[in-house]
Write an enzyme that holds these catalytic residues in place. Structure first.
Site, PDB file in Angstrom:
ATOM      1  N   LYS A   1      38.074  38.062  25.819  1.00 17.80           N
ATOM      2  CA  LYS A   1      39.383  37.776  26.410  1.00 17.80           C
ATOM      3  C   LYS A   1      40.168  36.927  25.435  1.00 17.80           C
ATOM      4  CE  LYS A   1      41.616  35.763  30.464  1.00 17.80           C
ATOM      5  NZ  LYS A   1      41.406  35.066  31.744  1.00 17.80           N
TER       6      LYS A   1
ATOM      7  N   ARG B   1      45.660  28.264  26.130  1.00 22.37           N
ATOM      8  CA  ARG B   1      44.216  28.313  26.390  1.00 22.37           C
ATOM      9  C   ARG B   1      43.446  28.596  25.103  1.00 22.37           C
ATOM     10  NH1 ARG B   1      44.692  28.508  31.816  1.00 22.37           N
ATOM     11  NH2 ARG B   1      45.856  30.147  32.884  1.00 22.37           N
TER      12      ARG B   1
ATOM     13  N   GLU C   1      30.808  38.138  21.666  1.00 19.87           N
ATOM     14  CA  GLU C   1      30.956  37.647  23.045  1.00 19.87           C
ATOM     15  C   GLU C   1      30.372  38.659  24.043  1.00 19.87           C
ATOM     16  OE1 GLU C   1      31.870  34.895  24.365  1.00 19.87           O
ATOM     17  OE2 GLU C   1      33.324  33.839  23.117  1.00 19.87           O
TER      18      GLU C   1
ATOM     19  N   LYS D   1      40.068  42.307  27.107  1.00 17.31           N
ATOM     20  CA  LYS D   1      41.342  42.002  27.731  1.00 17.31           C
ATOM     21  C   LYS D   1      42.204  41.213  26.776  1.00 17.31           C
ATOM     22  CE  LYS D   1      43.156  39.293  31.459  1.00 17.31           C
ATOM     23  NZ  LYS D   1      42.925  38.323  32.467  1.00 17.31           N
TER      24      LYS D   1
HETATM   25  C1  PBG Z   1      42.536  33.906  34.528  1.00 14.24           C
HETATM   26  C2  PBG Z   1      43.141  35.255  34.384  1.00 14.24           C
HETATM   27  C3  PBG Z   1      44.313  35.589  33.699  1.00 14.24           C
HETATM   28  C4  PBG Z   1      44.498  36.977  33.864  1.00 14.24           C
HETATM   29  C5  PBG Z   1      43.443  37.422  34.643  1.00 14.24           C
HETATM   30  N1  PBG Z   1      42.604  36.357  34.927  1.00 14.24           N
HETATM   31  C6  PBG Z   1      45.326  34.766  33.023  1.00 14.24           C
HETATM   32  C7  PBG Z   1      45.020  33.858  31.944  1.00 14.24           C
HETATM   33  O1  PBG Z   1      43.928  33.843  31.370  1.00 14.24           O
HETATM   34  O2  PBG Z   1      45.920  33.097  31.633  1.00 14.24           O
HETATM   35  C8  PBG Z   1      45.640  37.758  33.288  1.00 14.24           C
HETATM   36  C9  PBG Z   1      45.874  39.098  33.925  1.00 14.24           C
HETATM   37  C10 PBG Z   1      47.160  39.733  33.526  1.00 14.24           C
HETATM   38  O3  PBG Z   1      47.915  39.229  32.662  1.00 14.24           O
HETATM   39  O4  PBG Z   1      47.448  40.803  34.084  1.00 14.24           O
HETATM   40  N2  PBG Z   1      42.085  33.697  35.840  1.00 14.24           N
END
Ligand code: PBG
Length: 327
Positions: free
Chosen positions: A199, A220, A236, A251
């Site tokens: 991610k 983040r 990962e 993602k």
């Molecule tokens: C964190 C989370 C995020 C998304 C899914 N789970 C946001 C982030 O990490 O800031 C993003 C999903 C999207 O942009 O459609 N709980």
């Protein structure tokens, strides 16, 4: 006659729609799609999300209608996100059995049973007042190991509510192992883990932050990955498989198709990809301007994520795509 000679004519297999369908290498089916849904505490009507036209924050009851529809369309799953009315430093609403996500999981499971896989986003960011995915140390850093303890408790809360699969998305080291151990220790050996493995710290999460009313200031980047890194994404994913992940996820999807492919080639579990909020918003904005054929672009996008190597795709278009595919 062409310099290639008369026999080399790839166009032959494109002659008719029937022939193209017969030789298509990649499929796109409703069962491969997972619909992310937002449920918000203390609202009486669904609330539109301006940067995600067509997507809403659901009430507890409108959520049930959306999930029932998802099941009747044959979607693979729904991924639930909760938006609490109040937040605090440790995200205590995430652990409270009466917290919005936990009650929504129970509602949904009671409504659809085993007709569709019910998944939950397992992260603290919607519940913390600082908006980070974990708890903070006194000097303001995200405390990895203290956060793992809370993730383990959150997994047990989701399990108690009846979830089928949890989706840890906070990018803490060791999160999959900590959650697996907690679930197994409580006898929940059948609950599976969809790990957000690779991610990335991405600008494409922008509209999601509106969708969940995020209070994050800053970024983040100390826990989500640097977009320069693909080898690290594979690392990962392999770590998560070792820790017990049943499915690993990459993602966002579109700017990371190479990572999806590398992960697909490296692991022996199903691979998911998350077609995120900013990817949705870009295409919707272009379509709203009449600059792109919306339906064709949606199907091409999802098929391309499948072709890159994703077995399943999380997408805000899941229900609509299923309807388009059934036509
Ligand atoms: C964190 C989370 C995020 C998304 C899914 N789970 C946001 C982030 O990490 O800031 C993003 C999903 C999207 O942009 O459609 N709980």
């Amino acid at each position: 006659m062409s310099h290639l000679g008369p026999v080399v004519r790839p166009r032959r297999l494109r002659t008719t729609a029937a022939l193209r369908r017969m030789v298509a290498e990649t499929s796109l089916e409703a069962r491969q799609l997972i619909l992310p849904v937002f449920v918000r505490e203390d609202i009486s009507e669904p609330q539109p999300i301006s940067s995600m036209p067509g997507v809403v924050q659901h009430t507890r009851s409108s959520l049930l209608a959306a999930v029932s529809e998802a099941a009747s369309l044959g979607l693979g799953g729904v991924m639930l996100f909760g938006i609490p009315a109040s937040k605090d430093a440790t995200g205590s609403g995430a652990l409270d059995p009466a917290g919005i996500l936990n009650v929504a999981i129970a509602d949904v499971v009671a409504e659809v049973g085993d007709a569709i896989t019910v998944m939950s986003d397992l992260c603290l960011d919607e519940f913390t007042d600082h908006g980070h995915c974990g708890v903070l140390t006194p000097d303001g850093r995200v405390d990895n190991d203290r956060t793992l303890e809370l993730y383990a408790e959150m997994a047990l809360a989701h399990a108690a509510a009846g979830v089928d699969m949890v989706g840890p998305s906070g990018m803490m080291d060791g999160q999959v192992g900590a959650i697996r151990e907690a679930l197994d220790g409580a006898g929940h050996t059948d609950i599976s883990i969809l790990a957000y493995s690779a991610k990335y710290a991405s600008a494409f999460f922008g509209p999601f932050r509106e969708a969940v009313g995020s209070s994050l200031e800053g970024d983040r980047r100390t826990y989500q990955q640097d977009s320069a890194n693909a080898v690290e994404g594979v690392r990962e994913a392999l770590l998560d498989v070792d820790e017990g992940a049943d499915i690993v996820m990459v993602k966002p999807a579109l700017a990371y198709l190479d990572v999806i492919r590398r992960v697909r080639d490296a692991v022996d579990v199903p691979v998911a990809a998350y077609n995120v909020s900013g990817e949705y918003a870009m295409l919707e904005a272009a379509a709203a301007n009449g600059w792109i054929d919306r339906e064709l672009a949606i199907l091409e996008t999802l098929l391309s994520i499948r072709r890159a190597g994703a077995d399943v795709v999380l997408t805000y278009w899941a229900a609509e795509a299923a309807r388009l595919l059934a036509r």
